[in-house]
Design a protein around this motif. Structure first.
Motif, PDB file in Angstrom:
ATOM      1  N   PHE A  94     -12.402  -0.284 -11.699  1.00 15.82           N
ATOM      2  CA  PHE A  94     -12.060   0.798 -10.801  1.00 15.82           C
ATOM      3  C   PHE A  94     -12.132   0.045  -9.456  1.00 15.82           C
ATOM      4  CE2 PHE A  94     -13.293   3.132 -14.378  1.00 15.82           C
ATOM      5  CZ  PHE A  94     -12.491   4.205 -14.171  1.00 15.82           C
ATOM      6  N   TYR A  95     -11.195   0.570  -8.600  1.00 16.37           N
ATOM      7  CA  TYR A  95     -11.167   0.394  -7.222  1.00 16.37           C
ATOM      8  C   TYR A  95     -11.194   1.467  -6.245  1.00 16.37           C
ATOM      9  CZ  TYR A  95      -9.309  -4.197  -8.959  1.00 16.37           C
ATOM     10  OH  TYR A  95      -9.111  -5.277  -9.695  1.00 16.37           O
ATOM     11  N   GLU A  96     -11.714   1.428  -4.861  1.00 18.52           N
ATOM     12  CA  GLU A  96     -11.875   2.534  -4.100  1.00 18.52           C
ATOM     13  C   GLU A  96     -10.705   2.096  -3.029  1.00 18.52           C
ATOM     14  OE1 GLU A  96     -14.243   3.980  -0.206  1.00 18.52           O
ATOM     15  OE2 GLU A  96     -15.135   2.307  -1.480  1.00 18.52           O
ATOM     16  N   ASN A  97      -9.951   3.118  -2.815  1.00 24.08           N
ATOM     17  CA  ASN A  97      -8.502   3.121  -1.975  1.00 24.08           C
ATOM     18  C   ASN A  97      -9.263   3.257  -0.497  1.00 24.08           C
ATOM     19  OD1 ASN A  97      -6.194   3.734  -0.596  1.00 24.08           O
ATOM     20  ND2 ASN A  97      -5.848   5.461  -1.434  1.00 24.08           N
ATOM     21  N   LEU A  98      -9.204   2.151   0.107  1.00 17.77           N
ATOM     22  CA  LEU A  98      -9.747   2.039   1.597  1.00 17.77           C
ATOM     23  C   LEU A  98      -8.540   2.627   2.437  1.00 17.77           C
ATOM     24  CD1 LEU A  98     -11.332  -1.592   1.571  1.00 17.77           C
ATOM     25  CD2 LEU A  98     -12.379   0.899   1.212  1.00 17.77           C
TER      26      LEU A  98
ATOM     27  N   SER B  25      -7.048  -3.182   1.520  1.00 18.10           N
ATOM     28  CA  SER B  25      -6.609  -1.967   1.103  1.00 18.10           C
ATOM     29  C   SER B  25      -7.344  -1.234   0.026  1.00 18.10           C
ATOM     30  CB  SER B  25      -5.130  -1.960   0.807  1.00 18.10           C
ATOM     31  OG  SER B  25      -4.276  -2.621   1.811  1.00 18.10           O
ATOM     32  N   LEU B  26      -7.734  -2.241  -0.765  1.00 16.26           N
ATOM     33  CA  LEU B  26      -8.504  -1.719  -2.083  1.00 16.26           C
ATOM     34  C   LEU B  26      -9.924  -2.599  -1.981  1.00 16.26           C
ATOM     35  CD1 LEU B  26      -5.915  -2.223  -4.935  1.00 16.26           C
ATOM     36  CD2 LEU B  26      -6.856  -0.137  -3.821  1.00 16.26           C
ATOM     37  N   SER B  27     -10.878  -1.833  -2.669  1.00 14.31           N
ATOM     38  CA  SER B  27     -12.391  -2.364  -2.562  1.00 14.31           C
ATOM     39  C   SER B  27     -12.575  -2.485  -4.094  1.00 14.31           C
ATOM     40  CB  SER B  27     -13.359  -1.809  -2.059  1.00 14.31           C
ATOM     41  OG  SER B  27     -14.594  -2.468  -2.008  1.00 14.31           O
ATOM     42  N   ARG B  28     -13.208  -3.889  -4.707  1.00 13.96           N
ATOM     43  CA  ARG B  28     -13.212  -3.597  -6.130  1.00 13.96           C
ATOM     44  C   ARG B  28     -14.686  -2.874  -6.540  1.00 13.96           C
ATOM     45  NH1 ARG B  28     -14.863  -7.267 -10.357  1.00 13.96           N
ATOM     46  NH2 ARG B  28     -13.385  -7.378 -12.105  1.00 13.96           N
ATOM     47  N   LEU B  29     -14.640  -1.794  -7.213  1.00 15.45           N
ATOM     48  CA  LEU B  29     -16.110  -1.320  -7.629  1.00 15.45           C
ATOM     49  C   LEU B  29     -16.428  -2.043  -8.790  1.00 15.45           C
ATOM     50  CD1 LEU B  29     -14.989   2.248  -7.286  1.00 15.45           C
ATOM     51  CD2 LEU B  29     -16.148   0.766  -5.464  1.00 15.45           C
TER      52      LEU B  29
ATOM     53  N   TYR C 246      -1.552  -7.870 -11.375  1.00 14.28           N
ATOM     54  CA  TYR C 246      -2.930  -8.209 -11.087  1.00 14.28           C
ATOM     55  C   TYR C 246      -2.971  -9.191  -9.526  1.00 14.28           C
ATOM     56  CZ  TYR C 246      -4.518  -7.094 -15.757  1.00 14.28           C
ATOM     57  OH  TYR C 246      -4.782  -6.488 -16.851  1.00 14.28           O
ATOM     58  N   TYR C 247      -1.782  -9.859  -9.622  1.00 13.38           N
ATOM     59  CA  TYR C 247      -1.809 -10.527  -8.077  1.00 13.38           C
ATOM     60  C   TYR C 247      -1.790  -9.762  -7.025  1.00 13.38           C
ATOM     61  CZ  TYR C 247       0.461 -13.530  -4.514  1.00 13.38           C
ATOM     62  OH  TYR C 247       0.633 -13.927  -3.141  1.00 13.38           O
ATOM     63  N   GLN C 248      -0.773  -8.619  -7.412  1.00 16.61           N
ATOM     64  CA  GLN C 248      -0.772  -7.680  -5.965  1.00 16.61           C
ATOM     65  C   GLN C 248      -2.203  -6.918  -5.593  1.00 16.61           C
ATOM     66  OE1 GLN C 248       2.743  -5.725  -7.679  1.00 16.61           O
ATOM     67  NE2 GLN C 248       3.839  -6.219  -5.959  1.00 16.61           N
ATOM     68  N   ILE C 249      -2.701  -6.528  -6.812  1.00 18.43           N
ATOM     69  CA  ILE C 249      -3.989  -5.936  -6.719  1.00 18.43           C
ATOM     70  C   ILE C 249      -4.942  -6.863  -6.068  1.00 18.43           C
ATOM     71  CG2 ILE C 249      -5.999  -4.882  -7.974  1.00 18.43           C
ATOM     72  CD1 ILE C 249      -3.890  -3.936 -10.269  1.00 18.43           C
ATOM     73  N   ASN C 250      -5.044  -7.936  -6.380  1.00 13.87           N
ATOM     74  CA  ASN C 250      -5.977  -9.041  -5.795  1.00 13.87           C
ATOM     75  C   ASN C 250      -5.394  -9.109  -4.195  1.00 13.87           C
ATOM     76  OD1 ASN C 250      -7.640  -9.329  -7.866  1.00 13.87           O
ATOM     77  ND2 ASN C 250      -6.412 -10.989  -8.678  1.00 13.87           N
ATOM     78  N   LYS C 251      -4.345  -9.193  -3.930  1.00 16.23           N
ATOM     79  CA  LYS C 251      -3.710  -9.371  -2.409  1.00 16.23           C
ATOM     80  C   LYS C 251      -4.340  -7.991  -1.824  1.00 16.23           C
ATOM     81  CE  LYS C 251      -1.928 -12.743  -1.380  1.00 16.23           C
ATOM     82  NZ  LYS C 251      -2.538 -13.859  -0.549  1.00 16.23           N
ATOM     83  N   MET C 252      -4.537  -6.924  -2.244  1.00 17.15           N
ATOM     84  CA  MET C 252      -4.636  -5.594  -1.510  1.00 17.15           C
ATOM     85  C   MET C 252      -6.267  -5.706  -1.479  1.00 17.15           C
ATOM     86  SD  MET C 252      -2.185  -2.405  -2.884  1.00 17.15           S
ATOM     87  CE  MET C 252      -2.508  -2.538  -4.649  1.00 17.15           C
TER      88      MET C 252
ATOM     89  N   THR D 123       0.805  -1.180  -0.004  1.00 15.45           N
ATOM     90  CA  THR D 123      -0.004   0.053  -0.038  1.00 15.45           C
ATOM     91  C   THR D 123       0.740   1.324   0.034  1.00 15.45           C
ATOM     92  OG1 THR D 123      -0.181   0.077   2.376  1.00 15.45           O
ATOM     93  CG2 THR D 123      -1.903  -1.151   1.386  1.00 15.45           C
ATOM     94  N   ARG D 124       2.016   0.986   0.123  1.00 14.64           N
ATOM     95  CA  ARG D 124       3.006   2.276   0.045  1.00 14.64           C
ATOM     96  C   ARG D 124       2.798   3.126  -0.985  1.00 14.64           C
ATOM     97  NH1 ARG D 124       5.424  -1.412  -2.323  1.00 14.64           N
ATOM     98  NH2 ARG D 124       7.025  -1.007  -3.802  1.00 14.64           N
ATOM     99  N   SER D 125       2.477   2.612  -2.150  1.00 15.57           N
ATOM    100  CA  SER D 125       2.511   3.334  -3.397  1.00 15.57           C
ATOM    101  C   SER D 125       1.147   4.101  -3.519  1.00 15.57           C
ATOM    102  CB  SER D 125       2.748   2.688  -4.594  1.00 15.57           C
ATOM    103  OG  SER D 125       4.095   2.132  -4.649  1.00 15.57           O
TER     104      SER D 125
END
Length: 195
Positions: free
Chosen positions: A45-49, A37-41, A26-32, A4-6
């Protein structure tokens, strides 16, 4: 390693392209998403939690309606022209546009505008790293005059009265929009009664 540092704590919505540009796979996004850290809209698009700024539902509009423009009473409320609170966010979209995914946490009221009407008076509002499109104040007032029967006569009158009380009003711009939207005669009738 903290992925999430970025992510910027001042940006509420990220597109898949933006996340990939930051170097996320894609792997890292799914992990977040798993780590909340992220919520898939939707697909793109994703919401940054981790967002710590003031949340605004308008920031979500580009994620669900990429060509959407905040309009009518939602725009009037944004400009403090009305005390009315719409139950859904009014969004202008191109005629025949299909919106496949709707947000779960608020309602959208889609208004299909012709290309000519859609391209008049569009402003991009940027607040930090977040942005959305909205019609400027004069275009909003003219649109409401045009849609007065759908919106309500009292609500229309309140918007116009509040607009006229502003020191920054631009009656010439309002007339130009009303002329293009073919509601100039109606606007003049309202102004005769109110002024």
């Amino acid at each position: 390693m903290d992925m999430t540092r970025s992510l910027s704590k001042t940006k509420q919505i990220y597109s898949m392209e933006e996340l990939k540009a930051l170097g996320f796979s894609y792997y890292q996004i799914n992990k977040m998403v798993e780590n909340k850290s992220l919520s898939r809209l939707n697909k793109s698009f994703y919401e940054n939690l981790t967002f710590t700024g003031d949340s605004n539902d308008f920031y979500f509009i580009p994620a669900f309606v990429p060509d959407g423009i905040i309009c009518l009473m939602s725009a009037a409320v944004y400009y403090n022209l009305s005390t009315f609170r719409p139950s859904a966010i009014d969004v202008a979209v191109p005629a025949k546009k299909k919106i496949t995914t709707q947000p779960e946490f608020f309602d959208l009221s889609l208004h299909y505008f012709s290309e000519e009407k859609l391209n008049l008076g569009v402003k991009l509002i940027t607040e930090g790293q977040n942005s959305f499109k909205i019609f400027d104040i004069e275009k909003t007032v003219a649109d409401i005059i045009c849609a007065r029967n759908k919106i309500g006569i009292e609500e229309t009158k309140e918007v116009l009265v509040n607009y006229l009380s502003r020191s920054t009003k631009n009656i010439n711009a309002l007339y130009r929009y009303a002329e293009k939207l073919k509601c100039l005669k109606t606007l003049k009738l309202y102004l005769e009664v109110l002024i």
